[in-house]
Design a protein around this motif. Structure first.
Motif, PDB file in Angstrom:
ATOM      1  N   GLN A   1       0.845  -1.202   0.000  1.00  0.00           N
ATOM      2  CA  GLN A   1       0.000   0.000   0.000  1.00  0.00           C
ATOM      3  C   GLN A   1       0.875   1.244   0.000  1.00  0.00           C
ATOM      4  O   GLN A   1       1.874   1.325   0.701  1.00  0.00           O
ATOM      5  N   GLN A   2       0.429   2.222  -0.804  1.00  0.00           N
ATOM      6  CA  GLN A   2       1.183   3.460  -0.877  1.00  0.00           C
ATOM      7  C   GLN A   2       1.085   4.218   0.427  1.00  0.00           C
ATOM      8  O   GLN A   2       0.014   4.295   1.040  1.00  0.00           O
ATOM      9  N   CYS A  22       3.812  12.353   5.691  1.00  0.00           N
ATOM     10  CA  CYS A  22       3.802  11.057   5.019  1.00  0.00           C
ATOM     11  C   CYS A  22       3.476  10.012   6.067  1.00  0.00           C
ATOM     12  O   CYS A  22       4.143   9.925   7.102  1.00  0.00           O
ATOM     13  N   SER A  24       2.449   5.853   6.809  1.00  0.00           N
ATOM     14  CA  SER A  24       2.416   4.498   6.258  1.00  0.00           C
ATOM     15  C   SER A  24       1.602   3.572   7.151  1.00  0.00           C
ATOM     16  O   SER A  24       1.575   3.733   8.370  1.00  0.00           O
ATOM     17  N   GLY A  89       8.962   7.981   0.255  1.00  0.00           N
ATOM     18  CA  GLY A  89       9.023   6.572  -0.114  1.00  0.00           C
ATOM     19  C   GLY A  89       9.272   5.747   1.129  1.00  0.00           C
ATOM     20  O   GLY A  89      10.152   6.072   1.922  1.00  0.00           O
ATOM     21  N   ILE A 100       8.200   1.966  -1.737  1.00  0.00           N
ATOM     22  CA  ILE A 100       6.858   2.278  -2.208  1.00  0.00           C
ATOM     23  C   ILE A 100       6.656   3.774  -2.013  1.00  0.00           C
ATOM     24  O   ILE A 100       6.759   4.279  -0.892  1.00  0.00           O
ATOM     25  N   GLY A 102       4.683   7.515  -2.172  1.00  0.00           N
ATOM     26  CA  GLY A 102       3.388   8.148  -2.023  1.00  0.00           C
ATOM     27  C   GLY A 102       2.969   8.831  -3.313  1.00  0.00           C
ATOM     28  O   GLY A 102       3.711   8.842  -4.298  1.00  0.00           O
ATOM     29  N   SER A 103       1.795   9.420  -3.294  1.00  0.00           N
ATOM     30  CA  SER A 103       1.236  10.026  -4.510  1.00  0.00           C
ATOM     31  C   SER A 103       1.804  11.405  -4.796  1.00  0.00           C
ATOM     32  O   SER A 103       1.552  11.969  -5.849  1.00  0.00           O
TER      33      SER A 103
ATOM     34  N   TYR B  35       9.006   2.128 -12.840  1.00  0.00           N
ATOM     35  CA  TYR B  35       7.833   2.774 -12.268  1.00  0.00           C
ATOM     36  C   TYR B  35       6.990   3.368 -13.382  1.00  0.00           C
ATOM     37  O   TYR B  35       7.486   3.724 -14.445  1.00  0.00           O
ATOM     38  N   ARG B  44       4.290   4.452  -9.184  1.00  0.00           N
ATOM     39  CA  ARG B  44       3.838   3.100  -8.858  1.00  0.00           C
ATOM     40  C   ARG B  44       4.800   2.085  -9.440  1.00  0.00           C
ATOM     41  O   ARG B  44       5.149   2.131 -10.620  1.00  0.00           O
ATOM     42  N   ASP B  59       3.614  -3.408  -7.696  1.00  0.00           N
ATOM     43  CA  ASP B  59       2.196  -3.246  -7.371  1.00  0.00           C
ATOM     44  C   ASP B  59       1.276  -3.336  -8.583  1.00  0.00           C
ATOM     45  O   ASP B  59       0.110  -3.675  -8.449  1.00  0.00           O
TER      46      ASP B  59
END
Lengths: 111, 116
Positions: A1-2, A22, A24, A89, A100, A102-103, B35, B44, B59
């Motif tokens: 999951q982001q 941020c 998590s 990240g 992973i 984030g947006s 990505y 992503r 993902d």
């Protein structure tokens, strides 16, 4: 999951401060922060490895609360050159090397 | 300076075509990543590789495959391109063995792919 970043976008005047958060849902080994300027590749800013650790880079610093699985990026006395999209990240304990992201948070600095 | 080079900045392909995106790094990094970047969704992870011929799904691996025959090169393959694969694709590399820069990712400039 982001990881979840907030806010999604910020507009500042030059000299103002900003905080990007941020969060998590997974236990973290480390948190990375990157900045991407328009039309360019993301560039590494800093990594936080230990709980509670704070690191600095010019007038940009960050903290990492391991227990809360949260990190915050602090931009002090912002400059025009700080404009861009900031990504945190998360690197999980069980998935070392894999980050992973984030947006992202889009930061715009106005004169 | 670490350099990650993506073969094309812009690509235009037709639906159903097989598409290859190439990435080369010059720092002898063990890890390489692909990505996809879309507005509002961030970066992503599609696939990553931690060694030659080794790969692991990220993902969003559906519709993609990868190849890593040499340590410095990591290819992303769209077997049959579709319009929903129109996006910016970023390659990155890192090393888990570098004490000074452990797992810090270095990115290429990106390939903007349009599938018509």
């Amino acid at each position: 999951q982001q990881p979840v970043q907030s806010p999604q976008a910020v507009i500042l005047r030059e000299g103002e401060d900003a905080v990007i958060n941020c969060s998590s849902s997974k236990a973290l080994y480390s948190v990375h922060w990157y900045r991407q300027k328009h039309g360019e590749a993301p560039v590494f800013l800093m990594i936080l490895l230990k709980g509670g650790e704070q690191k600095g880079h010019e007038k940009i610093s960050a903290s990492f609360n391991e227990k809360k699985q949260q990190s915050s990026l602090y931009l002090t006395a912002s400059q025009l050159s700080y404009s861009g999209t900031y990504f945190c990240g998360s690197e999980g304990i069980s998935s070392a090397s894999k980050i992973i992201f984030g947006s992202g948070t889009r930061l715009s600095i106005r004169p | 300076d670490v350099k990650v080079t993506q073969s094309s900045r812009y690509l235009v392909k037709r639906t159903g075509e097989k598409v290859f995106l190439e990435c080369v790094q010059d720092m002898d990094h063990e890890n390489m990543f692909w990505y996809r970047q879309d507005p509002g969704l961030g970066l992503r992870l599609i696939y990553f590789s931690y060694d030659v011929k080794m790969k692991e799904k990220g993902d969003i691996p559906e519709g993609y495959s990868v190849s890593r025959e040499k340590k410095e090169r990591f290819s992303l393959i769209l077997e049959s391109a579709s319009t929903n694969q129109t996006s910016m694709y970023l390659c990155a590399s890192s090393s888990p063995l570098d004490d000074l820069a452990k797992n810090i990712q270095y990115f290429g400039a990106g390939t903007r792919l349009s599938v018509l």
